[in-house]
Write a protein that holds these residues in place. Sequence first.
Motif, short mmCIF file in Angstrom:
data_model
loop_
_atom_site.label_atom_id
_atom_site.label_comp_id
_atom_site.label_asym_id
_atom_site.label_seq_id
_atom_site.Cartn_x
_atom_site.Cartn_y
_atom_site.Cartn_z
N LEU A 109 0.84 -1.19 0.00
CA LEU A 109 0.00 0.00 0.00
C LEU A 109 0.88 1.24 0.00
CD1 LEU A 109 -2.71 -0.99 2.64
CD2 LEU A 109 -3.02 -0.80 0.16
N PRO A 110 0.34 2.40 -0.38
CA PRO A 110 1.15 3.62 -0.35
C PRO A 110 1.50 4.01 1.08
CG PRO A 110 -1.16 4.15 -0.72
CD PRO A 110 -1.04 2.66 -0.83
N GLU A 111 2.58 4.73 1.22
CA GLU A 111 3.00 5.21 2.54
C GLU A 111 2.02 6.26 3.05
OE1 GLU A 111 7.75 5.06 2.69
OE2 GLU A 111 6.93 6.44 1.21
N LYS A 127 -3.61 14.88 5.60
CA LYS A 127 -4.39 13.83 4.95
C LYS A 127 -5.47 14.39 4.03
CE LYS A 127 -5.66 11.97 8.80
NZ LYS A 127 -6.31 11.05 9.77
N PHE A 128 -5.82 15.67 4.18
CA PHE A 128 -6.79 16.29 3.29
C PHE A 128 -6.13 17.01 2.12
CE2 PHE A 128 -10.69 16.80 6.32
CZ PHE A 128 -10.85 15.43 6.29
N ASN A 129 -4.80 16.94 2.03
CA ASN A 129 -4.09 17.59 0.94
C ASN A 129 -4.43 16.92 -0.39
OD1 ASN A 129 -1.54 17.64 -0.93
ND2 ASN A 129 -1.34 19.43 0.40
N ASP A 130 -4.74 17.72 -1.39
CA ASP A 130 -5.16 17.17 -2.68
C ASP A 130 -4.07 16.35 -3.35
OD1 ASP A 130 -7.69 18.25 -2.46
OD2 ASP A 130 -7.16 20.12 -3.48
N ASP A 131 -2.80 16.75 -3.18
CA ASP A 131 -1.69 15.99 -3.77
C ASP A 131 -1.60 14.60 -3.14
OD1 ASP A 131 -0.80 17.96 -5.56
OD2 ASP A 131 0.29 18.98 -3.97
N HIS A 135 -2.25 11.01 -4.95
CA HIS A 135 -1.22 9.97 -4.90
C HIS A 135 -1.83 8.66 -4.39
CE1 HIS A 135 2.52 7.91 -3.80
NE2 HIS A 135 1.99 7.73 -2.60
N ARG A 136 -2.61 8.75 -3.32
CA ARG A 136 -3.20 7.53 -2.75
C ARG A 136 -4.24 6.92 -3.68
NH1 ARG A 136 -4.07 8.81 3.74
NH2 ARG A 136 -1.88 8.56 4.32
N ARG A 137 -4.99 7.76 -4.37
CA ARG A 137 -5.99 7.22 -5.28
C ARG A 137 -5.34 6.33 -6.33
NH1 ARG A 137 -7.56 11.62 -7.50
NH2 ARG A 137 -9.30 12.11 -6.10
N ALA A 139 -2.35 4.87 -6.10
CA ALA A 139 -1.73 3.71 -5.47
C ALA A 139 -2.76 2.68 -5.03
CB ALA A 139 -0.91 4.17 -4.26
N PHE A 140 -3.91 3.13 -4.53
CA PHE A 140 -4.97 2.21 -4.12
C PHE A 140 -5.51 1.44 -5.33
CE2 PHE A 140 -6.14 4.96 -0.22
CZ PHE A 140 -5.27 4.24 0.57
N GLN A 141 -5.66 2.14 -6.46
CA GLN A 141 -6.15 1.45 -7.65
C GLN A 141 -5.13 0.42 -8.13
OE1 GLN A 141 -8.19 3.72 -10.58
NE2 GLN A 141 -7.48 2.49 -12.30
N THR A 142 -3.85 0.77 -8.09
CA THR A 142 -2.81 -0.19 -8.48
C THR A 142 -2.87 -1.42 -7.58
OG1 THR A 142 -1.35 1.57 -9.29
CG2 THR A 142 -0.33 -0.54 -8.73
N PHE A 143 -3.03 -1.20 -6.28
CA PHE A 143 -3.12 -2.31 -5.32
C PHE A 143 -4.29 -3.23 -5.64
CE2 PHE A 143 -5.27 -3.79 -1.43
CZ PHE A 143 -4.32 -4.68 -0.95
N LEU A 144 -5.47 -2.65 -5.80
CA LEU A 144 -6.67 -3.46 -6.05
C LEU A 144 -6.59 -4.19 -7.39
CD1 LEU A 144 -9.51 -1.06 -4.80
CD2 LEU A 144 -8.58 -3.07 -3.64
N VAL A 145 -6.04 -3.55 -8.40
CA VAL A 145 -5.92 -4.19 -9.72
C VAL A 145 -4.91 -5.33 -9.66
CG1 VAL A 145 -5.14 -3.85 -12.09
CG2 VAL A 145 -6.65 -2.17 -11.04
N ARG A 146 -3.80 -5.13 -8.97
CA ARG A 146 -2.80 -6.21 -8.85
C ARG A 146 -3.40 -7.41 -8.12
NH1 ARG A 146 1.76 -4.64 -11.02
NH2 ARG A 146 2.78 -2.63 -10.61
N VAL A 147 -4.16 -7.17 -7.06
CA VAL A 147 -4.80 -8.27 -6.35
C VAL A 147 -5.82 -8.96 -7.25
CG1 VAL A 147 -6.29 -8.89 -4.40
CG2 VAL A 147 -4.44 -7.24 -4.07
#
Length: 428
Positions: A109-111, A127-131, A135-137, A139-147
Amino acid sequence: MTSIRYNPHEEPDEDEEKTLDQYVHEHGAECVADVADIAIGTNEKRVTNTENFLVDRYVEYEVETTIRIGSSIDAKLPPTFTVFRRYSDFEALRTCLVVSHPSVIVPPLPEKVVNVVWKNGTPELDKFNDDLIGHRRCAFQTFLVRVSKHSVLSAHPKYHDFLTRDYDFKVLMSGVEMKSDSFFKQLSATIGLKKPDKRFLELKTYADALEESTKEVIDVRRKVGFKRLQIYKLFADLAKQFNDWSGIEPEMGDCLQSASHRLDGLAGLVQGFSEQDETQFGEPMKEYQLYADAMRSVAKKGEIVQYECEQTEQVLHSKVKAKADFEKDPNALSFSSLKAKLFGGGPSIEERRKEHEQIVKKAEESVERAQEELSSFVSQSERDMETFHRQKREDIKRVLIADAKLQLELNRKSLSAWRNLKETFHSC
């Protein structure tokens, strides 16, 4: 396209709706990715009060799972599932996958803390920063797609729940074993192994080397990116100087003013380039740096399985020795014989012989099960490592090619800007 969101306070009627698992099996698919597309959509920033009267600030990400094959408006399972998950939900899912499949390299998962190159190397973002959210959006999609592409991980029921059931994921995870091996158990396995499996040692060595290599590459690239950002920003300062200079040069004023505009354009190239560079190069490299922990986790668990196998073999050895000693001298003093002498009765020699045989048989069965578990673990981890290496080669190749194209694009635009500046100066 129709979509569904379940009522979080109402359990679904399982008899009326087809599950994602049923969809996978009906179409003979090997994994979820064969029948569905997964994407992270919008996000929602939330501020709630906890039971302890504390403020909980978090971001929920919209997870959309769209069924590709056999879907229609008449199907019981809607074409799209929409759920909302927060960072801690992703952490819970990954922990569940690691505990359930210890021989599999579970994607990272992303840091929680992100360095952003184009923001002057900011060490931490809110945690509310748009950048950070962007970034997490990704990384989360990459994680879910890899799984979803992994035949073992994507078959886990909780992964299906994560994608399709819009309830509090902590509730869905209740009763699920989430405890990993203790530090003491891992230490005992590392120290106590008599013959450490070189495959696990090599895996840990490779994980350390991969982590160090990717870290160094990322660090150097960040330094390059930061220095490049500084250099291009100096062009903006130069543009200002040309603009000021134009005010005192009647004959060259228009020329200097034009040069000032072109330098401003040159300075502006780097901002979008830096963000694209981080997305195309920095984030994929960071993912593979984080993969090192996933590989070390597999190696440590393998050592624990091997250690437990050695322990059962030692128990068998002691039981076989006890049986052999008994056969040599059935009347030798032992706890059971001493008890019989003191209190009378007790088993006969033949009964004690059968007891030894049963104990040895149970120990042999334990060793056989432990060896089968170790063999299965090694086979699965080797297959998964081969899959990981194929994935890594394809990803790194794609990243490096995209990076080279991006560098060429920046240099082409910079070269064009300087050529235009040359023509401007010729016209003075």
